[in-house]
Design a protein around this motif. Structure first.
Motif, PDB file in Angstrom:
ATOM      1  N   ARG A 161       0.832  -1.216   0.000  1.00 56.37           N
ATOM      2  CA  ARG A 161       0.000   0.000   0.000  1.00 56.37           C
ATOM      3  C   ARG A 161       0.863   1.262   0.000  1.00 56.37           C
ATOM      4  O   ARG A 161       0.565   2.236  -0.699  1.00 56.37           O
ATOM      5  N   LEU A 162       1.935   1.257   0.773  1.00 58.62           N
ATOM      6  CA  LEU A 162       2.808   2.428   0.846  1.00 58.62           C
ATOM      7  C   LEU A 162       3.595   2.613  -0.456  1.00 58.62           C
ATOM      8  O   LEU A 162       3.867   3.745  -0.864  1.00 58.62           O
ATOM      9  N   ILE A 163       3.955   1.524  -1.109  1.00 55.48           N
ATOM     10  CA  ILE A 163       4.594   1.626  -2.429  1.00 55.48           C
ATOM     11  C   ILE A 163       3.646   2.312  -3.407  1.00 55.48           C
ATOM     12  O   ILE A 163       4.053   3.182  -4.195  1.00 55.48           O
ATOM     13  N   CYS A 164       2.371   1.947  -3.359  1.00 55.00           N
ATOM     14  CA  CYS A 164       1.378   2.554  -4.251  1.00 55.00           C
ATOM     15  C   CYS A 164       1.140   4.022  -3.918  1.00 55.00           C
ATOM     16  O   CYS A 164       0.611   4.775  -4.750  1.00 55.00           O
ATOM     17  N   GLN A 165       1.516   4.431  -2.709  1.00 53.36           N
ATOM     18  CA  GLN A 165       1.431   5.839  -2.324  1.00 53.36           C
ATOM     19  C   GLN A 165       2.713   6.597  -2.655  1.00 53.36           C
ATOM     20  O   GLN A 165       2.907   7.724  -2.220  1.00 53.36           O
ATOM     21  N   GLN A 166       3.608   5.960  -3.434  1.00 50.92           N
ATOM     22  CA  GLN A 166       4.833   6.573  -3.919  1.00 50.92           C
ATOM     23  C   GLN A 166       5.841   6.842  -2.801  1.00 50.92           C
ATOM     24  O   GLN A 166       6.662   7.741  -2.901  1.00 50.92           O
ATOM     25  N   GLN A 167       5.788   6.072  -1.728  1.00 45.00           N
ATOM     26  CA  GLN A 167       6.748   6.280  -0.646  1.00 45.00           C
ATOM     27  C   GLN A 167       8.051   5.552  -0.951  1.00 45.00           C
ATOM     28  O   GLN A 167       8.043   4.427  -1.453  1.00 45.00           O
ATOM     29  N   SER A 168       9.163   6.187  -0.650  1.00 46.04           N
ATOM     30  CA  SER A 168      10.478   5.593  -0.839  1.00 46.04           C
ATOM     31  C   SER A 168      10.749   4.583   0.279  1.00 46.04           C
ATOM     32  O   SER A 168       9.986   4.482   1.255  1.00 46.04           O
ATOM     33  N   THR A 169      11.840   3.844   0.131  1.00 51.13           N
ATOM     34  CA  THR A 169      12.215   2.876   1.162  1.00 51.13           C
ATOM     35  C   THR A 169      12.355   3.546   2.526  1.00 51.13           C
ATOM     36  O   THR A 169      11.874   3.036   3.546  1.00 51.13           O
ATOM     37  N   ARG A 170      13.020   4.700   2.544  1.00 49.61           N
ATOM     38  CA  ARG A 170      13.205   5.417   3.820  1.00 49.61           C
ATOM     39  C   ARG A 170      11.864   5.839   4.404  1.00 49.61           C
ATOM     40  O   ARG A 170      11.634   5.699   5.622  1.00 49.61           O
ATOM     41  N   GLU A 171      10.961   6.351   3.570  1.00 47.29           N
ATOM     42  CA  GLU A 171       9.655   6.801   4.064  1.00 47.29           C
ATOM     43  C   GLU A 171       8.816   5.632   4.580  1.00 47.29           C
ATOM     44  O   GLU A 171       8.119   5.755   5.593  1.00 47.29           O
ATOM     45  N   ILE A 172       8.882   4.488   3.890  1.00 44.67           N
ATOM     46  CA  ILE A 172       8.155   3.306   4.346  1.00 44.67           C
ATOM     47  C   ILE A 172       8.703   2.853   5.704  1.00 44.67           C
ATOM     48  O   ILE A 172       7.946   2.508   6.620  1.00 44.67           O
ATOM     49  N   ALA A 173      10.027   2.865   5.817  1.00 37.66           N
ATOM     50  CA  ALA A 173      10.653   2.464   7.082  1.00 37.66           C
ATOM     51  C   ALA A 173      10.178   3.354   8.226  1.00 37.66           C
ATOM     52  O   ALA A 173       9.856   2.865   9.323  1.00 37.66           O
ATOM     53  N   GLU A 174      10.110   4.657   7.979  1.00 32.92           N
ATOM     54  CA  GLU A 174       9.654   5.586   9.020  1.00 32.92           C
ATOM     55  C   GLU A 174       8.184   5.375   9.351  1.00 32.92           C
ATOM     56  O   GLU A 174       7.779   5.456  10.518  1.00 32.92           O
ATOM     57  N   SER A 175       7.371   5.102   8.322  1.00 37.46           N
ATOM     58  CA  SER A 175       5.933   4.902   8.545  1.00 37.46           C
ATOM     59  C   SER A 175       5.651   3.662   9.370  1.00 37.46           C
ATOM     60  O   SER A 175       4.737   3.635  10.204  1.00 37.46           O
ATOM     61  N   LEU A 176       6.452   2.602   9.153  1.00 38.60           N
ATOM     62  CA  LEU A 176       6.201   1.321   9.818  1.00 38.60           C
ATOM     63  C   LEU A 176       7.133   1.065  11.003  1.00 38.60           C
ATOM     64  O   LEU A 176       7.061   0.009  11.633  1.00 38.60           O
ATOM     65  N   PHE A 177       8.022   2.035  11.301  1.00 37.68           N
ATOM     66  CA  PHE A 177       8.949   1.934  12.428  1.00 37.68           C
ATOM     67  C   PHE A 177       9.848   0.695  12.301  1.00 37.68           C
ATOM     68  O   PHE A 177      10.043  -0.061  13.266  1.00 37.68           O
ATOM     69  N   ILE A 178      10.361   0.496  11.088  1.00 35.04           N
ATOM     70  CA  ILE A 178      11.314  -0.580  10.847  1.00 35.04           C
ATOM     71  C   ILE A 178      12.507   0.012  10.106  1.00 35.04           C
ATOM     72  O   ILE A 178      12.475   1.170   9.684  1.00 35.04           O
ATOM     73  N   SER A 179      13.552  -0.774   9.913  1.00 34.63           N
ATOM     74  CA  SER A 179      14.743  -0.263   9.253  1.00 34.63           C
ATOM     75  C   SER A 179      14.577  -0.292   7.731  1.00 34.63           C
ATOM     76  O   SER A 179      13.822  -1.126   7.203  1.00 34.63           O
ATOM     77  N   PRO A 180      15.281   0.586   7.001  1.00 35.14           N
ATOM     78  CA  PRO A 180      15.252   0.539   5.531  1.00 35.14           C
ATOM     79  C   PRO A 180      15.689  -0.820   4.996  1.00 35.14           C
ATOM     80  O   PRO A 180      15.147  -1.303   3.996  1.00 35.14           O
ATOM     81  N   LYS A 181      16.655  -1.457   5.664  1.00 31.37           N
ATOM     82  CA  LYS A 181      17.116  -2.777   5.214  1.00 31.37           C
ATOM     83  C   LYS A 181      15.990  -3.801   5.305  1.00 31.37           C
ATOM     84  O   LYS A 181      15.835  -4.652   4.422  1.00 31.37           O
ATOM     85  N   THR A 182      15.191  -3.697   6.370  1.00 28.13           N
ATOM     86  CA  THR A 182      14.050  -4.615   6.514  1.00 28.13           C
ATOM     87  C   THR A 182      13.018  -4.378   5.419  1.00 28.13           C
ATOM     88  O   THR A 182      12.438  -5.323   4.882  1.00 28.13           O
ATOM     89  N   VAL A 183      12.807  -3.108   5.064  1.00 29.41           N
ATOM     90  CA  VAL A 183      11.874  -2.778   3.975  1.00 29.41           C
ATOM     91  C   VAL A 183      12.350  -3.403   2.667  1.00 29.41           C
ATOM     92  O   VAL A 183      11.572  -4.021   1.932  1.00 29.41           O
TER      93      VAL A 183
END
Length: 222
Positions: A161-183
């Motif tokens: 869903r966040l990919i479809c909202q055009q969020q970058s790896t860093r933004e997804i990580a911040e939204s879900l409180f996980i690391s960019p590597k995990t994303v």
């Protein structure tokens, strides 16, 4: 680090002009040029981040290059830039693993920003292209993936869903409180799980499986 770019086009003057323009941008480095698809495929293992590819060339066209890259399981992001541009080809381009499909008449400064968007986000769609895809990705399309949305974890669905909202790896990580590597790990696992080649494939999957409505896809700013 600079984004490493390859250009494959049989218009040598165009290639030289584009190469000169991009190398004046501190973000980019043109590390490869080729005047045909076959000439490029002989050097396809040279590391690139983004490949700018023409469709119509006499010695190996763009479609042959895309098939060759698929066979090599090459993860280069491909921007097809062609005078043979038709919006109606968008769905086919996505199926071939293209990350952006653009007319050759595009302004150079806009092309530069598309390259950056593709490198950062994984794909680029113009407003008109999204309108076309909304028509092509109707609910009548067959469900051809081995996995449906019910087979995904809640976290995987959130990431799509966040990919479809055009969020970058860093933004997804911040939204879900996980690391960019995990994303990135989730993205890789998702593409393997549902048999798609890139982020565009994940978007198509999300629409086909009702994870998002086509009207909810966030458009890329020009």
């Amino acid at each position: 680090m600079k984004i490493k770019i390859g250009i494959v086009d049989d218009d040598l003057l165009f290639v030289q002009l584009l190469k000169n323009y991009l190398e004046n941008d501190a973000r980019y480095e043109v590390v490869l040029t080729a005047k045909s698809g076959n000439a490029y495929l002989q050097e396809a293992r040279i590391p690139l981040d983004v490949l700018i590819l023409d469709l119509r060339m006499s010695d190996g066209d763009g479609l042959e290059v895309l098939s060759g890259l698929s066979a090599l399981q090459n993860e280069i992001k491909v921007i097809v830039l062609s005078s043979f541009y038709r919006r109606s080809f968008m769905g086919h381009m996505l199926k071939m693993g293209v990350h952006a499909f653009l007319p050759k008449e595009i302004e150079l400064d806009e092309l530069s920003e598309v390259i950056h968007a593709v490198h950062l986000k994984g794909h680029y769609f113009s407003n008109e292209q999204v309108d076309v895809m909304r028509g092509q990705l109707s609910n009548k399309l067959p469900q051809f993936h081995a996995y449906s949305k019910d087979d995904l974890t809640e976290r995987e669905v959130d990431i799509i869903r966040l990919i479809c909202q055009q969020q970058s790896t860093r933004e997804i990580a911040e939204s879900l409180f996980i690391s960019p590597k995990t994303v990135e790990t989730h993205k890789t696992n998702l593409m393997i799980k549902i048999s798609v080649k890139n982020m565009a494939g994940l978007v198509i999957y999300a629409v086909q499986n009702g994870i998002v409505d086509a009207a909810e896809i966030v458009l890329f700013d020009k």
